[in-house]
Design an enzyme around this catalytic site. Structure first.
Site, PDB file in Angstrom:
ATOM      1  N   GLU A   1      14.886 -21.156  57.795  1.00  0.00           N
ATOM      2  CA  GLU A   1      14.086 -21.490  56.604  1.00  0.00           C
ATOM      3  C   GLU A   1      14.937 -21.330  55.359  1.00  0.00           C
ATOM      4  O   GLU A   1      15.794 -20.457  55.321  1.00  0.00           O
ATOM      5  CB  GLU A   1      12.914 -20.498  56.463  1.00  0.00           C
TER       6      GLU A   1
ATOM      7  N   LYS B   1      16.090 -19.839  52.002  1.00  0.00           N
ATOM      8  CA  LYS B   1      15.869 -18.519  51.410  1.00  0.00           C
ATOM      9  C   LYS B   1      15.469 -18.733  49.954  1.00  0.00           C
ATOM     10  O   LYS B   1      16.276 -19.169  49.134  1.00  0.00           O
ATOM     11  CB  LYS B   1      17.126 -17.666  51.501  1.00  0.00           C
TER      12      LYS B   1
ATOM     13  N   ASP C   1      14.472 -17.993  46.211  1.00  0.00           N
ATOM     14  CA  ASP C   1      14.896 -16.977  45.258  1.00  0.00           C
ATOM     15  C   ASP C   1      13.727 -16.568  44.372  1.00  0.00           C
ATOM     16  O   ASP C   1      13.567 -17.039  43.256  1.00  0.00           O
ATOM     17  CB  ASP C   1      16.046 -17.547  44.415  1.00  0.00           C
TER      18      ASP C   1
ATOM     19  N   TYR D   1       6.227 -16.635  55.065  1.00  0.00           N
ATOM     20  CA  TYR D   1       7.295 -16.764  56.068  1.00  0.00           C
ATOM     21  C   TYR D   1       7.440 -15.560  56.994  1.00  0.00           C
ATOM     22  O   TYR D   1       8.356 -15.510  57.804  1.00  0.00           O
ATOM     23  CB  TYR D   1       8.636 -17.046  55.391  1.00  0.00           C
TER      24      TYR D   1
ATOM     25  N   LYS E   1      24.211 -17.274  53.088  1.00  0.00           N
ATOM     26  CA  LYS E   1      24.158 -17.536  51.653  1.00  0.00           C
ATOM     27  C   LYS E   1      24.957 -18.786  51.272  1.00  0.00           C
ATOM     28  O   LYS E   1      25.989 -19.080  51.867  1.00  0.00           O
ATOM     29  CB  LYS E   1      24.734 -16.328  50.882  1.00  0.00           C
TER      30      LYS E   1
ATOM     31  N   CYS F   1      38.533  -4.492  15.087  1.00  0.00           N
ATOM     32  CA  CYS F   1      37.133  -4.682  15.443  1.00  0.00           C
ATOM     33  C   CYS F   1      36.548  -5.812  14.592  1.00  0.00           C
ATOM     34  O   CYS F   1      36.672  -5.784  13.370  1.00  0.00           O
ATOM     35  CB  CYS F   1      36.367  -3.387  15.197  1.00  0.00           C
TER      36      CYS F   1
ATOM     37  N   CYS G   1      33.710  -4.066  12.102  1.00  0.00           N
ATOM     38  CA  CYS G   1      34.016  -3.142  11.002  1.00  0.00           C
ATOM     39  C   CYS G   1      35.467  -3.206  10.550  1.00  0.00           C
ATOM     40  O   CYS G   1      35.831  -2.574   9.565  1.00  0.00           O
ATOM     41  CB  CYS G   1      33.659  -1.714  11.394  1.00  0.00           C
TER      42      CYS G   1
ATOM     43  N   CYS H   1      37.133  -0.275  19.612  1.00  0.00           N
ATOM     44  CA  CYS H   1      37.126  -0.085  18.168  1.00  0.00           C
ATOM     45  C   CYS H   1      37.214   1.409  17.900  1.00  0.00           C
ATOM     46  O   CYS H   1      36.511   2.203  18.516  1.00  0.00           O
ATOM     47  CB  CYS H   1      35.824  -0.655  17.608  1.00  0.00           C
TER      48      CYS H   1
ATOM     49  N   CYS I   1      31.380   2.340  12.487  1.00  0.00           N
ATOM     50  CA  CYS I   1      31.284   0.927  12.880  1.00  0.00           C
ATOM     51  C   CYS I   1      29.816   0.584  13.105  1.00  0.00           C
ATOM     52  O   CYS I   1      29.157   1.163  13.965  1.00  0.00           O
ATOM     53  CB  CYS I   1      32.077   0.674  14.150  1.00  0.00           C
TER      54      CYS I   1
END
Ligand code: IVH
Length: 704
Positions: free
Chosen positions: A131, A133, A135, A243, A331, A425, A428, A443, A449
């Site tokens: 069957e 699968k 999701d 199922y 899968k 960064c 800042c 940073c 910051c």
């Protein structure tokens, strides 16, 4: 202290026992966090593939160090414990998950193992019910005399949530089974899911309303089914495929196929693409066909489930830990698409980590429109030589945050330059430094910051930390930008700014969107959190690597905020005893210790703690069973091989009785429990005059 190694990069075969123990603790915490995000918040942060990798690493370490398996190891749990809000339902038969096959060889190996287990000759046919699968999320529907009486989520596999009222709103869930010969009791199991077009419509609507979007149809289904108000669920066009089944007074068939066929006659939807396969080749052909159709199906599927058709064989095959031996999920590879990477954006996290994110020209990948993808870190960009303007292959590995797989090099625009990762960064402007051996650049602005300050505030109020309702990420950003919130303690002083925040139409003052009621609700939520349990408080501080589990360990060891803080400050100042005590806590490794010391070595953190101390009452850690246990508050060390108890079980028991379990012997140790072949710890105990107990003596002491 020596520079800490990132243990997650060390191969399982190379880990020492001590490193393995730290890794298991980290993985347990990490997996629990992702379970929670996935199962309770419906907002996963990592791909299924990355999640599987975490679990595989956990399993591999446990296989190598069976002694280190914890009672609460992720390998013993499936999914997440139910959240609060719904009544709990203990499943009459556990709701398990499925093992995965990724290749045709894996499928062959699955069939071989079935054959070996059942001792079937090589030419005996093993029919498989195959069957798609789906999701979505699984649900258990109980029918008594043909009437739907209770519906539950899977939860952690053993205990789920009672979502009867919500499931009743789904048209595909029959209220009453059709036909005669319905068993007196049967639990029908299957998948609740969201069709792709309905999902697109839902998100478009949410976007219009300014509500957060669901990352994919699976999350939309999970979020809809777990609404406390069924009238909201009723507005969501959920669907259901049957199922499987759980407990049943009587089964209408001897094979999986027959039972599912019967489900149809009772009024259930079953998947029209399912097929009874007579051979491995049959099964693989179906897999290939569904793989081709996948993108055109009206709902997400992520593989094909093969189930041994004969129920007497299923019965004999039984289960191993989390999954049946008679079924496997084959899968599909992740769905991919090509698009243009328009820009590389840099996000700044709570600990200052700069994370690169790809801004993409929107593209549909497996039914979902994607416009952002993670780029992980600086090295990853360099390794894949990703440049702004490139065409890139993106993939959704069954899930949420898409990834950039590779660049399509022959489409590279002329003049595209290698990406240069910023060394300041972007928020800042502070220097962003990358320590040797670390993958991330950070940073150095600390709380000056704004990005770090805001992320820390968000961390502080989150559900598992201080848990302040009504103070979400956007409110925090807004109140920060307006200058009313800078540090966690400011949350408790927000009321001082009430007049400036609450809208006063007559006076024309206040902040748009902040009505009196909203502010009053927030104030109430804040006041309700002036008393905080120590483990939560420690976790809320957002010290790097200090998660919930570590918060608990520290709270248990030090007992009160004051004692913990004193010890940490002494350790930060280099006090050998304090350092030894910290190092001696089972579950706290050198790298975590280093981060703790680093935190307490920063004056601005001490100031933040002082400020918080003036606002909140942090409750001392209540040692469980402390009052009547003879070992409550005692520090014990186990050494050597124990006869009747596994090391972890012994440890868990001692902790449940209020003892602290340490990893090495010091003057502060009260008892050393000496098993067979004990080495230096037993000797050290005698040298220091610490009491040693045999295993029997210990068991007597704790009243066993
Ligand atoms: S059978 C004991 N059949 O996959 C086996 N599961 O990874 C019970 N799923 O929790 C599961 N489609 O949510 C089975 N046709 C299918 C399925 C299916 C989707 C989901 C289900 C389960 C998970 C296991």
């Amino acid at each position: 202290m020596a520079a800490a190694k990132d243990l997650s990069t060390i191969a399982v075969e190379k880990l020492t026992a001590r490193q393995a123990s730290q890794e298991l603790a980290r993985l347990a915490q990490e997996i629990a966090r992702h379970d929670k995000l996935y199962y309770q918040k419906d907002a996963p942060e990592i791909s299924d593939a990355d999640y599987d990798a975490l679990r595989r690493r956990n399993d591999a370490i446990e296989a190598r160090f069976p002694d280190l398996v914890q009672l609460d190891s992720p390998s013993r749990r499936i999914g997440a414990a139910p959240s609060q809000g719904f009544a709990k339902v203990t499943h009459l038969k556990p709701m398990l998950s499925l093992g995965n096959a990724f290749t045709a060889e894996d499928v062959a190996e699955f069939l071989q193992s079935v054959r070996r287990f059942l001792k079937l000759p090589a030419d005996e046919e093993i029919a498989l019910a195959a069957e798609p699968k789906i999701d979505g999320l699984s649900a258990n529907l109980r029918y008594e005399d043909g009437v739907f009486v209770q519906g539950a989520t899977r939860g952690d596999g053993a205990v789920g949530e009672d979502i009867t009222a919500n499931l009743k709103t789904i048209a595909d869930v029959p209220q009453r089974l059709k036909g005669r010969n319905v068993p007196a009791m049967i639990e029908v199991r299957g998948e609740v899911y969201y069709a792709r077009k309905d999902f697109a419509r839902l998100n478009a609507e949410r976007e219009k309303q300014g509500e957060p979007l669901f990352a994919n149809p699976r999350n939309a289904a999970a979020g809809s089914v777990r609404q406390l108000d069924p009238s909201i669920t009723a507005k969501r066009p959920l669907k259901f495929f049957a199922y499987a089944w759980g407990e049943a007074s009587d089964l209408p068939g001897d094979t999986h196929w027959e039972v599912v066929e019967r489900f149809k006659t009772w009024g259930f939807e079953t998947n029209p693409l399912a097929k009874l396969c007579r051979s491995e080749a049959d099964a693989l052909a179906l897999y290939a066909r569904l793989g081709e159709k996948r993108a055109d199906l009206p709902y997400d599927i992520d593989g094909v489930v093969y189930k041994v058709n004969r129920l007497d064989w299923q019965e004999r095959l039984g289960f191993v830990s989390r999954a049946p031996r008679w079924a496997i999920a084959h899968k599909f590879p992740a769905e991919q698409a090509v698009t243009v990477l328009e820009e590389i954006l840099i996000q700044v996290g709570r600990t200052g980590a700069l994370t690169p994110v790809a801004a993409l020209k929107p593209v549909t990948v497996g039914g979902v429109v994607v416009s952002r993808a993670t780029l992980h870190n600086e090295d990853e960009i360099q390794r894949k030589d990703i440049r702004e303007g490139d065409h890139v292959v993106v993939q959704r590995a069954g899930d949420v945050i898409p990834q950039v797989v590779r660049v399509v090099e022959d489409k590279r625009p002329k003049g595209a330059r290698p990406y240069k990762f910023p060394d300041t960064c972007p928020v800042c402007g502070s220097h962003a430094e990358r320590k040797e051996g670390e993958a991330v650049r950070r940073c150095t602005g600390g709380l000056t910051c704004p990005a770090q300050a805001v992320e820390r505030l968000k961390h502080f109020v989150q559900r598992n930390a201080i848990d302040i309702d009504g103070l979400g990420g956007e409110s925090i950003q807004e109140l920060y930008d307006l200058g009313y919130l800078k540090a966690p303690a400011d949350i408790y002083r927000l009321a001082r700014h009430r007049d400036r925040i609450v809208v006063d139409k007559k006076a024309g003052t206040g902040v748009e969107g902040w009505g009196a009621l909203r502010f009053a609700n927030l104030e109430r939520a804040i006041e309700a959190r002036r008393k905080v349990a120590l483990p939560r408080f420690i976790f809320a501080l957002g010290i790097p690597q200090v998660g919930e589990a570590t918060g608990k360990l520290l709270a248990r060891n030090y007992g009160t905020l004051q004692a913990w803080r004193d010890a940490m400050q002494r350790a930060a100042a280099g006090d050998a005893d304090a350092l030894a005590e910290l190092d001696n806590i089972e579950g706290i490794g050198p790298s975590m210790a280093e981060d703790l010391i680093g935190f307490f070595g920063e004056p601005h953190n001490l100031k933040a703690l002082d400020d918080l101390g003036a606002e909140v009452e942090v409750e001392a850690f209540a040692q469980p069973a402390a009052a009547n246990s003879p070992v409550a508050g005692k520090t014990v060390v186990f050494t050597g091989t124990l006869e009747t108890l596994g090391r972890n079980e012994a440890k868990a028991k001692a902790e449940a009785l209020g003892a602290k379990v340490a990893s090495s012997v010091s003057k502060k140790t009260d008892y050393v429990i000496v098993g067979a072949d004990a080495g230096s710890k037993a000797t050290k105990a005698r040298e220091l005059g610490v009491a040693t107990l045999t295993e029997d003596e210990w068991r007597k002491l704790i009243g066993e």
